[in-house]
Each structure stands twice: as C-alpha cells, then as structure tokens.
Design a protein around this motif. Structure first.
Motif, PDB file in Angstrom:
ATOM      1  N   SER A   1       0.839  -1.194   0.000  1.00  0.00           N
ATOM      2  CA  SER A   1       0.000   0.000   0.000  1.00  0.00           C
ATOM      3  C   SER A   1       0.876   1.245   0.000  1.00  0.00           C
ATOM      4  CB  SER A   1      -0.889   0.007   1.232  1.00  0.00           C
ATOM      5  OG  SER A   1      -1.600   1.229   1.302  1.00  0.00           O
ATOM      6  N   THR A   2       0.452   2.233  -0.773  1.00  0.00           N
ATOM      7  CA  THR A   2       1.173   3.505  -0.811  1.00  0.00           C
ATOM      8  C   THR A   2       0.533   4.533   0.114  1.00  0.00           C
ATOM      9  OG1 THR A   2      -0.132   4.231  -2.701  1.00  0.00           O
ATOM     10  CG2 THR A   2       1.968   3.160  -3.171  1.00  0.00           C
ATOM     11  N   GLY A   3      -0.531   4.126   0.817  1.00  0.00           N
ATOM     12  CA  GLY A   3      -1.246   5.033   1.708  1.00  0.00           C
ATOM     13  C   GLY A   3      -0.553   5.162   3.055  1.00  0.00           C
ATOM     14  N   PRO A   4      -1.099   5.992   3.919  1.00  0.00           N
ATOM     15  CA  PRO A   4      -0.511   6.167   5.253  1.00  0.00           C
ATOM     16  C   PRO A   4      -0.601   4.891   6.079  1.00  0.00           C
ATOM     17  CG  PRO A   4      -2.596   7.334   5.083  1.00  0.00           C
ATOM     18  CD  PRO A   4      -2.278   6.791   3.725  1.00  0.00           C
ATOM     19  N   THR A   5       0.372   4.690   6.916  1.00  0.00           N
ATOM     20  CA  THR A   5       0.402   3.525   7.808  1.00  0.00           C
ATOM     21  C   THR A   5      -0.263   3.905   9.127  1.00  0.00           C
ATOM     22  OG1 THR A   5       2.478   2.824   6.803  1.00  0.00           O
ATOM     23  CG2 THR A   5       1.894   1.815   8.917  1.00  0.00           C
ATOM     24  N   PRO A   6      -1.317   3.185   9.498  1.00  0.00           N
ATOM     25  CA  PRO A   6      -1.977   3.522  10.764  1.00  0.00           C
ATOM     26  C   PRO A   6      -1.077   3.193  11.959  1.00  0.00           C
ATOM     27  CG  PRO A   6      -3.044   1.626   9.729  1.00  0.00           C
ATOM     28  CD  PRO A   6      -1.956   2.108   8.803  1.00  0.00           C
TER      29      PRO A   6
END
Length: 88
Positions: free
Chosen positions: A81-86
């Motif tokens: 995933s290229t999204g933010p890491t929770p």
C-alpha cells in the motif's frame, strides 16, 4: 479440435497462474504489467504497487506499474500500500 478449442489452448498457453498476497491469480499474460497483475488480483493499482518475491530477493515495481514485464508460472508477488500507515 475445433477452431475455438485451438484459440482457447493458445490463450491458455500464453497465460500463467501467479500468487499475489498468498492468493492464486489465474489468466495472467506472460507479458504484462505490474498494474495489470494488481487489477487481476482485484487490488487498486492507484493505491498499491507490486513486489516480486524470488527466494530472499524482493524486486519492487514502485513507480513502474506500466513497465512491461515477463512473468512465469507460480511466481510470487506481494502488494504494498502507498497510503498512510496507521499507528496504534
């Protein structure tokens, strides 16, 4: 063998089954793109990129999703995933 059978066999001969995130993905053309593999695996190429796993080596296709690659039967890939890491 009918013409349709011959065409189906030719198509089958030009596709392979790979694994993405532990799940088999069938019908992958031997010449394809990382984004196309993600699409066949029902993963959004807009928010993920593909990594090829070969033994202990990892080959990232980050930023190269439209680059044509050759794939082989039973190759292993993971999506990232290229999204933010929770955070917890």
């Amino acid at each position: 063998m009918t013409t349709a059978d011959t065409q189906h066999q030719e198509t089958k001969d030009k596709t392979v089954t790979v694994t993405v995130d532990g799940e088999p993905v069938t019908g992958v053309p031997k010449r394809t793109t990382p984004n196309a593999i993600l699409g066949l695996a029902a993963i959004d190429a807009g928010t993920h990129y593909l990594v090829r796993i070969t033994g202990r080596h990892q080959h990232s296709f980050a930023g190269r999703g439209e680059e044509e690659i050759s794939v082989h039967e039973r190759e292993t890939f993971v999506s990232v995933s290229t999204g933010p890491t929770p955070t917890a």
